[in-house]
Design a protein around this motif. Sequence first.
Motif, mmCIF file in Angstrom:
data_model
loop_
_atom_site.group_PDB
_atom_site.id
_atom_site.type_symbol
_atom_site.label_atom_id
_atom_site.label_comp_id
_atom_site.label_asym_id
_atom_site.label_seq_id
_atom_site.Cartn_x
_atom_site.Cartn_y
_atom_site.Cartn_z
ATOM 1 N N ASP A 91 23.659 18.933 27.101
ATOM 2 C CA ASP A 91 22.443 18.149 27.379
ATOM 3 C C ASP A 91 22.772 16.665 27.226
ATOM 4 O OD1 ASP A 91 20.876 20.278 28.005
ATOM 5 O OD2 ASP A 91 20.111 20.557 25.977
ATOM 6 N N SER A 92 23.273 16.338 26.037
ATOM 7 C CA SER A 92 23.687 14.957 25.772
ATOM 8 C C SER A 92 24.796 15.012 24.723
ATOM 9 C CB SER A 92 22.499 14.150 25.239
ATOM 10 O OG SER A 92 22.960 13.022 24.541
ATOM 11 N N THR A 93 25.863 14.264 24.925
ATOM 12 C CA THR A 93 26.946 14.259 23.924
ATOM 13 C C THR A 93 26.429 13.717 22.592
ATOM 14 O OG1 THR A 93 27.680 12.123 24.755
ATOM 15 C CG2 THR A 93 28.862 14.064 25.571
ATOM 16 N N SER A 115 29.846 16.488 32.157
ATOM 17 C CA SER A 115 28.522 16.108 32.669
ATOM 18 C C SER A 115 27.448 16.368 31.616
ATOM 19 C CB SER A 115 28.189 16.846 33.971
ATOM 20 O OG SER A 115 27.846 18.174 33.706
ATOM 21 N N GLN A 116 26.314 15.690 31.799
ATOM 22 C CA GLN A 116 25.190 15.836 30.880
ATOM 23 C C GLN A 116 23.947 16.244 31.681
ATOM 24 O OE1 GLN A 116 25.771 12.725 27.344
ATOM 25 N NE2 GLN A 116 25.341 11.694 29.235
ATOM 26 N N ARG A 117 23.225 17.237 31.139
ATOM 27 C CA ARG A 117 21.977 17.633 31.809
ATOM 28 C C ARG A 117 20.870 16.630 31.535
ATOM 29 N NH1 ARG A 117 24.159 22.830 30.257
ATOM 30 N NH2 ARG A 117 23.529 22.340 28.127
ATOM 31 N N GLY A 119 21.422 13.194 29.977
ATOM 32 C CA GLY A 119 22.043 12.000 29.408
ATOM 33 C C GLY A 119 20.983 10.913 29.268
ATOM 34 N N ARG A 120 20.991 10.251 28.126
ATOM 35 C CA ARG A 120 19.954 9.223 27.958
ATOM 36 C C ARG A 120 20.530 7.844 27.679
ATOM 37 N NH1 ARG A 120 19.387 12.835 23.760
ATOM 38 N NH2 ARG A 120 20.055 11.996 21.749
ATOM 39 N N GLY A 121 19.771 6.863 28.130
ATOM 40 C CA GLY A 121 20.111 5.479 27.865
ATOM 41 C C GLY A 121 19.124 4.923 26.851
ATOM 42 N N ARG A 122 19.148 3.626 26.673
ATOM 43 C CA ARG A 122 18.210 3.005 25.733
ATOM 44 C C ARG A 122 16.791 3.088 26.269
ATOM 45 N NH1 ARG A 122 18.159 -2.027 25.162
ATOM 46 N NH2 ARG A 122 17.712 -2.221 22.956
ATOM 47 N N LEU A 123 15.852 2.982 25.347
ATOM 48 C CA LEU A 123 14.432 2.853 25.672
ATOM 49 C C LEU A 123 13.923 3.983 26.572
ATOM 50 C CD1 LEU A 123 14.736 -0.953 26.385
ATOM 51 C CD2 LEU A 123 13.912 0.070 24.264
ATOM 52 N N PRO A 178 21.651 -6.344 24.398
ATOM 53 C CA PRO A 178 22.284 -5.819 23.190
ATOM 54 C C PRO A 178 23.456 -4.881 23.452
ATOM 55 C CG PRO A 178 20.269 -4.596 23.665
ATOM 56 C CD PRO A 178 20.393 -5.656 24.731
ATOM 57 N N ASN A 179 23.525 -4.260 24.633
ATOM 58 C CA ASN A 179 24.478 -3.147 24.731
ATOM 59 C C ASN A 179 25.188 -3.043 26.070
ATOM 60 O OD1 ASN A 179 22.354 -2.350 26.351
ATOM 61 N ND2 ASN A 179 22.728 -0.201 25.947
ATOM 62 N N ASP A 180 25.249 -4.129 26.822
ATOM 63 C CA ASP A 180 25.839 -4.032 28.154
ATOM 64 C C ASP A 180 27.295 -4.486 28.165
ATOM 65 O OD1 ASP A 180 23.360 -3.299 29.110
ATOM 66 O OD2 ASP A 180 22.816 -5.352 29.679
ATOM 67 N N ARG A 186 27.962 -6.901 36.802
ATOM 68 C CA ARG A 186 27.247 -5.620 36.962
ATOM 69 C C ARG A 186 27.547 -4.711 35.775
ATOM 70 N NH1 ARG A 186 25.888 -3.150 41.952
ATOM 71 N NH2 ARG A 186 25.011 -4.757 43.271
ATOM 72 N N LYS A 187 26.632 -3.765 35.542
ATOM 73 C CA LYS A 187 26.788 -2.919 34.355
ATOM 74 C C LYS A 187 27.872 -1.857 34.566
ATOM 75 C CE LYS A 187 24.205 -0.453 30.890
ATOM 76 N NZ LYS A 187 23.192 -0.768 29.899
ATOM 77 N N LEU A 188 28.874 -1.913 33.693
ATOM 78 C CA LEU A 188 29.981 -0.956 33.767
ATOM 79 C C LEU A 188 29.813 0.132 32.719
ATOM 80 C CD1 LEU A 188 32.928 -0.496 34.968
ATOM 81 C CD2 LEU A 188 33.710 -1.549 32.856
HETATM 82 C C1 BTN Z 1 22.256 2.305 27.990
HETATM 83 O O1 BTN Z 1 22.888 1.399 28.507
HETATM 84 O O2 BTN Z 1 21.043 2.443 28.187
HETATM 85 C C2 BTN Z 1 22.969 3.261 27.056
HETATM 86 C C3 BTN Z 1 23.685 4.337 27.818
HETATM 87 C C4 BTN Z 1 24.403 5.327 26.915
HETATM 88 C C5 BTN Z 1 24.933 6.508 27.701
HETATM 89 C C6 BTN Z 1 25.810 7.395 26.875
HETATM 90 S S1 BTN Z 1 26.657 8.593 27.847
HETATM 91 C C7 BTN Z 1 27.196 9.403 26.413
HETATM 92 C C8 BTN Z 1 26.043 9.378 25.430
HETATM 93 N N1 BTN Z 1 25.173 10.506 25.641
HETATM 94 C C9 BTN Z 1 23.965 10.145 26.065
HETATM 95 O O3 BTN Z 1 23.029 10.933 26.327
HETATM 96 N N2 BTN Z 1 23.908 8.818 26.171
HETATM 97 C C10 BTN Z 1 25.143 8.192 25.769
#
Ligand code: BTN
Length: 326
Positions: A91-93, A115-117, A119-123, A178-180, A186-188
Amino acid sequence: MIDVTGRVLEVLYDRREGFVSPEELSEAAGARQERVDAAIEQLRRLGQPIEFVPPHGYRLRRPVRLDGYLIERDLRTRRVGRNVLCFDEVDSTNDVAATAAAQVGSDGLVVLAESQRAGRGRLGRAWLSPPGRNILMSVLLLDPHNTLPHDGLTIAAGLAAAEGVEASTGCHCGLGWPNDVLLDGRKLCGVLVELHTAGGRRCLVTGIGINVNACPSDDEVDQPATCLADHAGEWIERTEIVQAVLRRMDHWVGLLAEGRTESLHGAWLSRCGMLNRRLTVLRAGQRYVGRVLDISPREGLVLCGDDQRRIHLPAAGSTVLREGRG
Ligand code: BTN
């Protein structure tokens, strides 16, 4: 994975541009032909795309699956990456790493997935990545004595990603609070630090997503993204990048845990073009506007407001809305 299977994988990986004959494999692995055949089958079951082309021999094709043994060898870190687990799909690492926190010896665990089912980012945003192309990685750190500040770890992980990418590919990366991690603006790469409690002890999971061979299109994301392969014009292998990022993360986490943040502070700022810029930041439904005075591992973002007051904003929950020169 160790012994013959590990050795066979090592040899195929190190010579992946060409073929390796069964005899050479047997000799390099120090095992008889039948044992090498069994190892090849085991590696194929684990998803490694190994082909056999007579009369040339075996070859590891692309994309090579991320493998804990290949990542751990020569890693030489003290804390981060003591144990590296690679999954096909999760689901997410970050969730897998957080669940492992209850286990003895889990400090420094690294979890990777193809792969992640979910995967989440911030906010609450989603993190999009097609299977088998990018780096989706989480680092678990147990922190019972509260030595690792959330903001400091966010900064350390972003810097480690930028430095690791640069050391392994030569691409120069910038940083944005904060985290880019940015390449050509561009965002890598993105970093997501999440705080947990396991058995009453504080622990932190640092998720790092690096766009190596694919990235979302501009209409899929809020912020334009890029990937290393687009920059280089060719497929990029992931193993060395993972290792380089983990080495830098180990370095910065070591200093952070000892409270030595000066060099981390300086190194982060040297890659960030935000100092003295005027920013608008949204946090907990409120807008903060000001000129950037500092971005530090301990205090987060420090703005000078229009009324000349200092405003301190932590990374967690803050979003930069607009940027312009002040
Ligand atoms: C962001 O820029 O919003 C943060 C992105 C973080 C993504 C990574 S991928 C591995 C780990 N597992 C997740 O579900 N999210 C982080």
